[in-house]
Design a protein around this motif. Structure first.
Motif, PDB file in Angstrom:
ATOM      1  N   PHE A  50       0.811  -1.203   0.000  1.00 30.68           N
ATOM      2  CA  PHE A  50       0.000   0.000   0.000  1.00 30.68           C
ATOM      3  C   PHE A  50       0.854   1.267   0.000  1.00 30.68           C
ATOM      4  N   ASP A  51       1.892   1.299   0.809  1.00 26.21           N
ATOM      5  CA  ASP A  51       2.719   2.499   0.918  1.00 26.21           C
ATOM      6  C   ASP A  51       3.401   2.846  -0.397  1.00 26.21           C
ATOM      7  N   GLN A  52       3.722   1.856  -1.194  1.00 22.68           N
ATOM      8  CA  GLN A  52       4.415   2.106  -2.452  1.00 22.68           C
ATOM      9  C   GLN A  52       3.457   2.258  -3.636  1.00 22.68           C
ATOM     10  N   ALA A  53       2.379   1.460  -3.665  1.00 23.27           N
ATOM     11  CA  ALA A  53       1.522   1.387  -4.856  1.00 23.27           C
ATOM     12  C   ALA A  53       0.110   1.895  -4.636  1.00 23.27           C
ATOM     13  N   GLY A  54      -0.221   2.334  -3.407  1.00 25.75           N
ATOM     14  CA  GLY A  54      -1.567   2.812  -3.145  1.00 25.75           C
ATOM     15  C   GLY A  54      -2.551   1.673  -2.972  1.00 25.75           C
ATOM     16  N   TYR A  55      -3.825   2.016  -2.926  1.00 26.66           N
ATOM     17  CA  TYR A  55      -4.870   1.025  -2.693  1.00 26.66           C
ATOM     18  C   TYR A  55      -4.935   0.044  -3.848  1.00 26.66           C
ATOM     19  N   LEU A  56      -4.682  -1.223  -3.576  1.00 32.05           N
ATOM     20  CA  LEU A  56      -4.784  -2.313  -4.543  1.00 32.05           C
ATOM     21  C   LEU A  56      -3.997  -2.036  -5.825  1.00 32.05           C
ATOM     22  N   GLN A  57      -2.847  -1.448  -5.682  1.00 33.61           N
ATOM     23  CA  GLN A  57      -1.949  -1.214  -6.812  1.00 33.61           C
ATOM     24  C   GLN A  57      -2.626  -0.433  -7.932  1.00 33.61           C
ATOM     25  N   ASN A  58      -3.426   0.568  -7.591  1.00 32.99           N
ATOM     26  CA  ASN A  58      -4.112   1.315  -8.640  1.00 32.99           C
ATOM     27  C   ASN A  58      -3.115   2.114  -9.480  1.00 32.99           C
ATOM     28  N   ARG A  59      -3.506   2.461 -10.686  1.00 30.54           N
ATOM     29  CA  ARG A  59      -2.604   3.075 -11.659  1.00 30.54           C
ATOM     30  C   ARG A  59      -2.103   4.453 -11.208  1.00 30.54           C
ATOM     31  N   TYR A  60      -2.782   5.069 -10.260  1.00 26.69           N
ATOM     32  CA  TYR A  60      -2.417   6.415  -9.820  1.00 26.69           C
ATOM     33  C   TYR A  60      -1.672   6.413  -8.492  1.00 26.69           C
ATOM     34  N   GLY A  61      -1.538   5.235  -7.900  1.00 29.30           N
ATOM     35  CA  GLY A  61      -0.894   5.163  -6.596  1.00 29.30           C
ATOM     36  C   GLY A  61      -1.690   5.866  -5.512  1.00 29.30           C
ATOM     37  N   GLU A  62      -3.010   5.986  -5.719  1.00 27.31           N
ATOM     38  CA  GLU A  62      -3.858   6.744  -4.801  1.00 27.31           C
ATOM     39  C   GLU A  62      -4.112   5.955  -3.515  1.00 27.31           C
ATOM     40  N   LYS A  63      -4.029   6.672  -2.385  1.00 32.65           N
ATOM     41  CA  LYS A  63      -4.216   6.043  -1.082  1.00 32.65           C
ATOM     42  C   LYS A  63      -5.448   6.548  -0.343  1.00 32.65           C
ATOM     43  N   ASP A  64      -5.899   7.731  -0.658  1.00 33.54           N
ATOM     44  CA  ASP A  64      -7.037   8.313   0.039  1.00 33.54           C
ATOM     45  C   ASP A  64      -8.308   7.547  -0.323  1.00 33.54           C
ATOM     46  N   PRO A  65      -8.995   6.926   0.642  1.00 36.37           N
ATOM     47  CA  PRO A  65     -10.159   6.090   0.313  1.00 36.37           C
ATOM     48  C   PRO A  65     -11.286   6.855  -0.357  1.00 36.37           C
ATOM     49  N   GLU A  66     -11.476   8.123  -0.013  1.00 32.24           N
ATOM     50  CA  GLU A  66     -12.543   8.901  -0.638  1.00 32.24           C
ATOM     51  C   GLU A  66     -12.222   9.177  -2.100  1.00 32.24           C
ATOM     52  N   ILE A  67     -10.971   9.486  -2.406  1.00 32.41           N
ATOM     53  CA  ILE A  67     -10.576   9.725  -3.792  1.00 32.41           C
ATOM     54  C   ILE A  67     -10.651   8.427  -4.592  1.00 32.41           C
ATOM     55  N   VAL A  68     -10.219   7.321  -3.978  1.00 30.91           N
ATOM     56  CA  VAL A  68     -10.335   6.021  -4.635  1.00 30.91           C
ATOM     57  C   VAL A  68     -11.786   5.732  -4.988  1.00 30.91           C
ATOM     58  N   ARG A  69     -12.687   5.961  -4.046  1.00 27.49           N
ATOM     59  CA  ARG A  69     -14.112   5.717  -4.284  1.00 27.49           C
ATOM     60  C   ARG A  69     -14.631   6.568  -5.436  1.00 27.49           C
ATOM     61  N   GLN A  70     -14.249   7.829  -5.461  1.00 27.65           N
ATOM     62  CA  GLN A  70     -14.721   8.734  -6.512  1.00 27.65           C
ATOM     63  C   GLN A  70     -14.177   8.337  -7.879  1.00 27.65           C
ATOM     64  N   LEU A  71     -12.880   8.003  -7.933  1.00 21.71           N
ATOM     65  CA  LEU A  71     -12.282   7.608  -9.204  1.00 21.71           C
ATOM     66  C   LEU A  71     -12.885   6.305  -9.716  1.00 21.71           C
ATOM     67  N   GLU A  72     -13.049   5.349  -8.824  1.00 27.49           N
ATOM     68  CA  GLU A  72     -13.674   4.077  -9.202  1.00 27.49           C
ATOM     69  C   GLU A  72     -15.044   4.312  -9.835  1.00 27.49           C
ATOM     70  N   HIS A  73     -15.853   5.128  -9.171  1.00 27.58           N
ATOM     71  CA  HIS A  73     -17.219   5.299  -9.655  1.00 27.58           C
ATOM     72  C   HIS A  73     -17.262   6.122 -10.939  1.00 27.58           C
ATOM     73  N   THR A  74     -16.374   7.077 -11.076  1.00 18.60           N
ATOM     74  CA  THR A  74     -16.306   7.842 -12.318  1.00 18.60           C
ATOM     75  C   THR A  74     -15.988   6.925 -13.494  1.00 18.60           C
ATOM     76  N   LEU A  75     -15.027   6.036 -13.305  1.00 20.82           N
ATOM     77  CA  LEU A  75     -14.647   5.111 -14.368  1.00 20.82           C
ATOM     78  C   LEU A  75     -15.732   4.073 -14.612  1.00 20.82           C
ATOM     79  N   PHE A  76     -16.415   3.650 -13.543  1.00 24.86           N
ATOM     80  CA  PHE A  76     -17.552   2.748 -13.701  1.00 24.86           C
ATOM     81  C   PHE A  76     -18.613   3.379 -14.592  1.00 24.86           C
ATOM     82  N   ARG A  77     -18.937   4.621 -14.335  1.00 24.08           N
ATOM     83  CA  ARG A  77     -19.949   5.317 -15.139  1.00 24.08           C
ATOM     84  C   ARG A  77     -19.498   5.445 -16.588  1.00 24.08           C
TER      85      ARG A  77
END
Length: 244
Positions: free
Chosen positions: A8-35
């Motif tokens: 997590f410290d190196q690759a962010g939440y679940l190795q996402n492409r942006y290295g994002e760690k903030d759960p709220e930002i992860v949630r927003q990005l996930e849902h934007t891409l889902f839509r």
């Protein structure tokens, strides 16, 4: 923190492409891409005469590949040795994910059976839990297509997420006893044209984030974990090859 890759410290939440760690930002990005991928995912399942496990993988890849490099890979690939749960709900061994989802597809592509057991089908999909994230949205698209082919729809926008998750947890723990079937029966409606699905699915309350996050429950090399999951399977008392 759900960190099956242990980086997590190196690759962010679940190795996402942006290295994002903030759960709220992860949630927003996930849902934007889902839509953004929703129409393509719906178009994919609509053109498939029969739905297979690979269609589950393809839908997940369409929805989430812009965020997760492993999108479309199931837990047998991404986390084959790790036990995953959500709250008190346990999911099947990664090597059984395919068989569990295929059991749901077997029932779900029998129109008469699906009309009576739409909740059981969703329960098998959820128990399989093929992916480290994005299972609910992937399941919803496949399940909606199956219901459409059987001549009805589930009016998900009328459901309450907490009530649904309670019934789903009961279905996973005690399959085939109608827990989720009875809940979903209250929300069955007439089938709708596929062109209306995108807006309806996107408007479902709570679709943009889970109340409870997955957690790592240990590794299958741990005898305690193996015993716990074997006991869970025994308590389920329900074979993947058919109802008992």
């Amino acid at each position: 923190m759900f960190d099956p890759f242990k980086n997590f410290d190196q690759a962010g939440y679940l190795q996402n492409r942006y290295g994002e760690k903030d759960p709220e930002i992860v949630r927003q990005l996930e849902h934007t891409l889902f839509r953004a991928g929703l129409d393509d995912a719906l178009a994919h399942v609509a053109k498939r005469r029969t739905l297979y496990y690979n269609d589950f993988l393809t839908v997940h890849r369409i929805l989430f590949s812009e965020f997760y490099p492993w999108a479309g890979d199931d837990r047998a690939v991404t986390a084959p040795d790790i036990a995953v749960k959500k709250g008190d709900t346990l999911f099947c061994h990664p090597l059984d994910s395919r068989r569990a989802v295929e059991e749901g597809l077997r029932i779900g592509q029998d129109k008469a059976a699906l009309q009576q057991h739409s909740g059981e089908v969703m329960g098998w999909f959820a128990y399989g839990h093929p992916f480290l994230d994005g299972n609910g949205r992937t399941m919803l698209i496949i399940h909606s297509e199956l219901c459409h082919r059987a001549g009805f729809c589930i009016e998900w926008q009328r459901t309450r997420k907490a009530d649904y998750l309670t019934a789903l947890s009961a279905e996973i723990s005690s399959p085939g006893r109608g827990h989720l079937d009875r809940y979903l029966q209250n929300f069955i409606g007439a089938s709708r044209d596929r062109c209306q699905w995108g807006g309806a699915i996107d408007g479902i309350q709570g679709l943009d984030g889970s109340i409870v996050q997955d957690t790592v429950d240990g590794e299958y090399s741990d005898a305690r974990v193996v015993q716990k999951y074997q006991q869970f399977e025994m308590n389920r008392n329900h074979s993947i090859s058919g109802r008992r």
